[in-house]
Write a protein that holds these residues in place. Structure first.
Motif, short mmCIF file in Angstrom:
data_model
loop_
_atom_site.label_atom_id
_atom_site.label_comp_id
_atom_site.label_asym_id
_atom_site.label_seq_id
_atom_site.Cartn_x
_atom_site.Cartn_y
_atom_site.Cartn_z
N THR A 77 40.61 44.33 38.06
CA THR A 77 39.61 45.30 38.48
C THR A 77 38.32 45.15 37.71
O THR A 77 37.22 45.17 38.25
N THR B 232 36.24 41.50 49.35
CA THR B 232 36.82 40.84 50.52
C THR B 232 36.70 41.78 51.71
O THR B 232 37.07 42.95 51.63
N LYS C 134 42.40 40.30 46.23
CA LYS C 134 43.75 40.45 45.68
C LYS C 134 43.96 39.45 44.55
O LYS C 134 43.55 38.29 44.63
N GLY C 135 44.63 39.92 43.51
CA GLY C 135 44.94 39.05 42.38
C GLY C 135 43.89 39.08 41.30
O GLY C 135 44.14 38.61 40.18
N ASP C 136 42.67 39.61 41.62
CA ASP C 136 41.63 39.69 40.60
C ASP C 136 41.79 40.98 39.82
O ASP C 136 42.20 42.01 40.34
N SER D 193 36.38 42.00 38.90
CA SER D 193 35.76 42.17 40.22
C SER D 193 34.59 43.13 40.16
O SER D 193 33.61 42.97 40.88
#
Length: 217
Positions: free
Chosen positions: A176, A186, A172-174, A179
């Motif tokens: 797309t 995760t 979360k927070g990264d 990542s």
């Protein structure tokens, strides 16, 4: 024959004309037969029906028990196999004293796989009939290959460890794109291990009954 001239007193039945005697005899016979059917035959027929149903039930029960008796040895062999398998599974369950070491083994397996733990939270013990479940909520971060290596490592542990409620997603927070390039994921899951529970509920092995040597201690 004039019926009005007949003496209908039952005590004078012997003096009745022959046709009347025959008719009276038929009526009495019919009454006797009807009474016999109503009070004797019908109850016997009802009783016969009940006995026939009971016979059918007993036959079914006998056939079922006969089949079980024929396959008794197979059932005993199957029971022995189940008891043996249960015994082997119980051997793979950690004792309460070994649980702490097993938790360390699980975390070390994740670290050795290259994962970073964000959450490692053992939950309350859940009692079952012959054993207890020990659920652990985890959240780890790493690459897909590292996650697979971690799960494979858990399966290779000498004690029974299972993985449930697996959820894999980008952090979360990264972004797309970031990542995707790094391949970081995760994974949230519930890892369950088990211990042997209360000893009195665990099936006991049958004693082999080895004969003792005479004169031995």
């Amino acid at each position: 024959m004039n019926l009005s001239e007949v003496n209908w007193d039952i005590n004078s039945a012997g003096s009745w004309p022959t046709p009347i005697k025959i008719a009276a005899g038929l009526i009495v016979s019919l009454l006797v037969v009807a009474a016999n059917v109503y009070y004797i035959t019908i109850p016997q027929l009802d009783q016969l029906e009940v006995l026939e149903k009971e016979e059918s039930t007993l036959k079914t029960s006998f056939e079922t028990k006969q089949k079980k008796a024929i396959n008794l040895q197979d059932y005993r062999d199957q029971l022995a196999l189940i008891e043996s398998s249960l015994g082997e599974m119980l051997k793979q369950m950690p004792t309460k004293a070994e649980v702490a070491n097993l938790l360390v083994d699980i975390s070390q397996t994740g670290l050795a796989s290259g994962l970073e733990f964000k959450l490692f939270q053992p939950s309350a013990e859940i009692r079952k009939e012959f054993y207890s479940e020990l659920p652990i909520n985890i959240q780890v971060v790493g690459k897909y290959e590292e996650l697979g290596l971690f799960v494979s490592g858990l399966a290779s542990l000498p004690r029974i460890v299972t993985v449930h409620n697996v959820n894999i997603a980008p952090p979360k927070g990264d972004k797309t794109s970031a990542s995707d390039k790094s391949g970081i994921l995760t994974m949230s899951a519930v890892i369950k291990t088990y211990n042997e529970g209360d000893q009195e509920n665990v099936p006991k092995k049958k004693e082999t009954g080895k004969p003792r040597k005479k004169g031995g201690k």
